[in-house]
Design a protein around this motif. Structure first.
Motif, mmCIF file in Angstrom:
data_model
loop_
_atom_site.group_PDB
_atom_site.id
_atom_site.type_symbol
_atom_site.label_atom_id
_atom_site.label_comp_id
_atom_site.label_asym_id
_atom_site.label_seq_id
_atom_site.Cartn_x
_atom_site.Cartn_y
_atom_site.Cartn_z
ATOM 1 N N ALA A 10 0.813 -1.220 0.000
ATOM 2 C CA ALA A 10 0.000 0.000 0.000
ATOM 3 C C ALA A 10 0.845 1.268 0.000
ATOM 4 C CB ALA A 10 -0.934 0.003 1.211
ATOM 5 N N LYS A 11 2.092 1.150 0.465
ATOM 6 C CA LYS A 11 2.941 2.340 0.544
ATOM 7 C C LYS A 11 4.387 1.941 0.211
ATOM 8 C CE LYS A 11 3.943 6.297 3.532
ATOM 9 N NZ LYS A 11 3.884 6.829 4.911
ATOM 10 N N PRO A 12 4.649 1.686 -1.072
ATOM 11 C CA PRO A 12 5.987 1.208 -1.450
ATOM 12 C C PRO A 12 7.000 2.344 -1.569
ATOM 13 C CG PRO A 12 4.566 1.289 -3.368
ATOM 14 C CD PRO A 12 3.728 1.734 -2.209
ATOM 15 N N ASP A 13 7.647 2.668 -0.466
ATOM 16 C CA ASP A 13 8.685 3.690 -0.504
ATOM 17 C C ASP A 13 9.781 3.350 0.504
ATOM 18 O OD1 ASP A 13 7.736 4.415 2.014
ATOM 19 O OD2 ASP A 13 6.475 6.014 1.224
ATOM 20 N N TYR A 14 10.876 4.074 0.422
ATOM 21 C CA TYR A 14 12.023 3.786 1.286
ATOM 22 C C TYR A 14 11.731 4.088 2.759
ATOM 23 C CZ TYR A 14 15.188 2.937 -2.639
ATOM 24 O OH TYR A 14 15.799 2.398 -3.739
ATOM 25 N N ALA A 15 10.925 5.110 2.986
ATOM 26 C CA ALA A 15 10.664 5.533 4.369
ATOM 27 C C ALA A 15 9.980 4.437 5.178
ATOM 28 C CB ALA A 15 9.823 6.806 4.370
#
Length: 387
Positions: free
Chosen positions: A10-15
């Protein structure tokens, strides 16, 4: 050498990502296979391929018995499975397919390519790490028949390729058996410019560090002679394409006349002139490997190792240069120019042969049997010239 991160769909990012497999200078991560209940990470360590199986919180490596080998993932089409299929080979083991059971930790052989008349117990494989010109240890794989003794003046063929991060692995090569059975030692130099030892291994053999590639290879030549695997004048070297450039640069380095014969297959030997001709189809793409010679620093550096530009009036080994008339990657006039310049400058009486295949491109003769004939001609050259 890369790392593997896990991130929510749902939230594919590095953070929001967490580290699944840490990166390290020792382990070069090359692939990831994901199944329903487990994952398999492919990595390279000390120049050899390995698998790490991750199942829940359990991590287990698949181990292999030989000192030099190559292993890679096989046909794994099923997502819901407990089996991981892989293909294994070594200089003395023909390509073999195994099924690894992630629950029992056991590998089961399911197929092996048949090689008629071959007995793997007749040969021995060694893995050596040898110091190069700057003290860096370079891996080398050495294969010989058990009847071929170290300390005898054996004929030897050293193969190499060190560009574009492409690695020559210690896998099974049936073509070499005929040489081994004739008393040859066969060796592979896993030199910088490849990615054998990781990403930095490649980066330390390109651009303004390209000379490391050639000096690593020449260090392999000297080691094989010094340790008694072969003798001065009894060693041949071979490489194709950018590996042909490796051959050309190495015989320029060989002012001691250690090398007896050299085969450069579709060799990229006129590097400077080709890189200055941006009208050729691949030149501008190649700036990413060799540098742009329109920059003076790169011009001078490429000129310093370009095989064609550095031929001198002195003795050279016997040379066989192979060209393909329809080769779009290395144009046929490169090996032709190089061969004729060698004939003009060499002060010895050894042959400088040019073989232009009028029907071939970059990959050599078409058809399985024609390829075998081509190898037979090349090996005949080495057998004859290393007398």
């Amino acid at each position: 050498n890369f790392s593997i991160l896990r991130t929510p769909i749902a939230k594919p990012d590095y953070a929001s990502a967490t580290v699944e497999v840490e990166g390290s200078s020792e382990r070069y991560l090359t692939n990831l296979n994901v199944f329903k209940d487990f994952k398999v990470v492919s990595f390279r360590e000390k120049g050899l391929n390995h698998f790490l199986v991750i199942k829940s919180d359990e991590r287990k490596e698949i181990t292999f018995p030989e000192d030099a080998y190559h292993v890679g993932g096989g046909n794994n089409a099923n997502f819901d499975t407990k089996i991981y299929r892989y293909n294994y080979s070594s200089p003395t083991t023909p390509s073999t397919t195994f099924d690894y059971n992630v629950e029992t930790g056991e590998s089961k052989q399911v197929h092996q390519v048949e090689v008629p008349g071959f007995d793997q117990h007749k040969y021995v494989v060694e893995r050596k790490f040898i110091p190069s010109h700057d003290g860096v240890l370079v891996p080398m794989t050495i294969i010989r028949a058990k009847t071929t003794k170290v300390g005898d003046p054996n004929k030897c063929l050293l193969y190499g390729y060190g560009s574009y991060s492409i690695s020559i692995h210690p896998w099974f090569n049936r073509n070499n058996i005929s040489l081994l059975d004739r008393g040859f030692v066969y060796a592979i130099g896993h030199i910088r410019g490849s990615s054998t030892m990781g990403r930095s291994w490649y980066e330390n053999g390109k651009f303004l560090k390209k000379q490391n590639t050639f000096k690593d290879f020449y260090a392999c030549v000297k080691y094989l002679i010094k340790e008694g695997y072969t003798a001065k004048g009894k060693i041949g070297i071979m490489g194709g394409s950018a590996g042909g450039m490796l051959v050309g640069a190495t015989i320029n380095l060989d002012t001691e006349n250690l090398i007896g014969a050299a085969c450069a297959d579709v060799p990229f030997v006129d590097v400077l002139n080709t890189m200055l001709d941006d009208g050729l189809p691949l030149t501008q793409l190649e700036y990413e490997e060799w540098g742009n010679p329109n920059d003076k620093e790169y011009f001078e550096y490429i000129k310093s190792y370009c095989p064609y530009s550095n031929i001198q009036e002195r003795e050279y080994p016997a040379v066989l240069a192979i060209a393909g008339l329809n080769d779009p990657r290395v144009t046929y006039w490169e090996p032709m120019k190089w061969t004729y310049k060698l004939r003009d400058y060499a002060t010895d009486s050894r042959v400088k042969l040019l073989w232009t295949n009028m029907d071939a491109g970059h990959a050599g003769a078409s058809g399985r049997f024609e390829a075998f004939k081509e190898y037979a001609d090349i090996y005949t050259f080495f057998i004859k010239e290393l007398e």
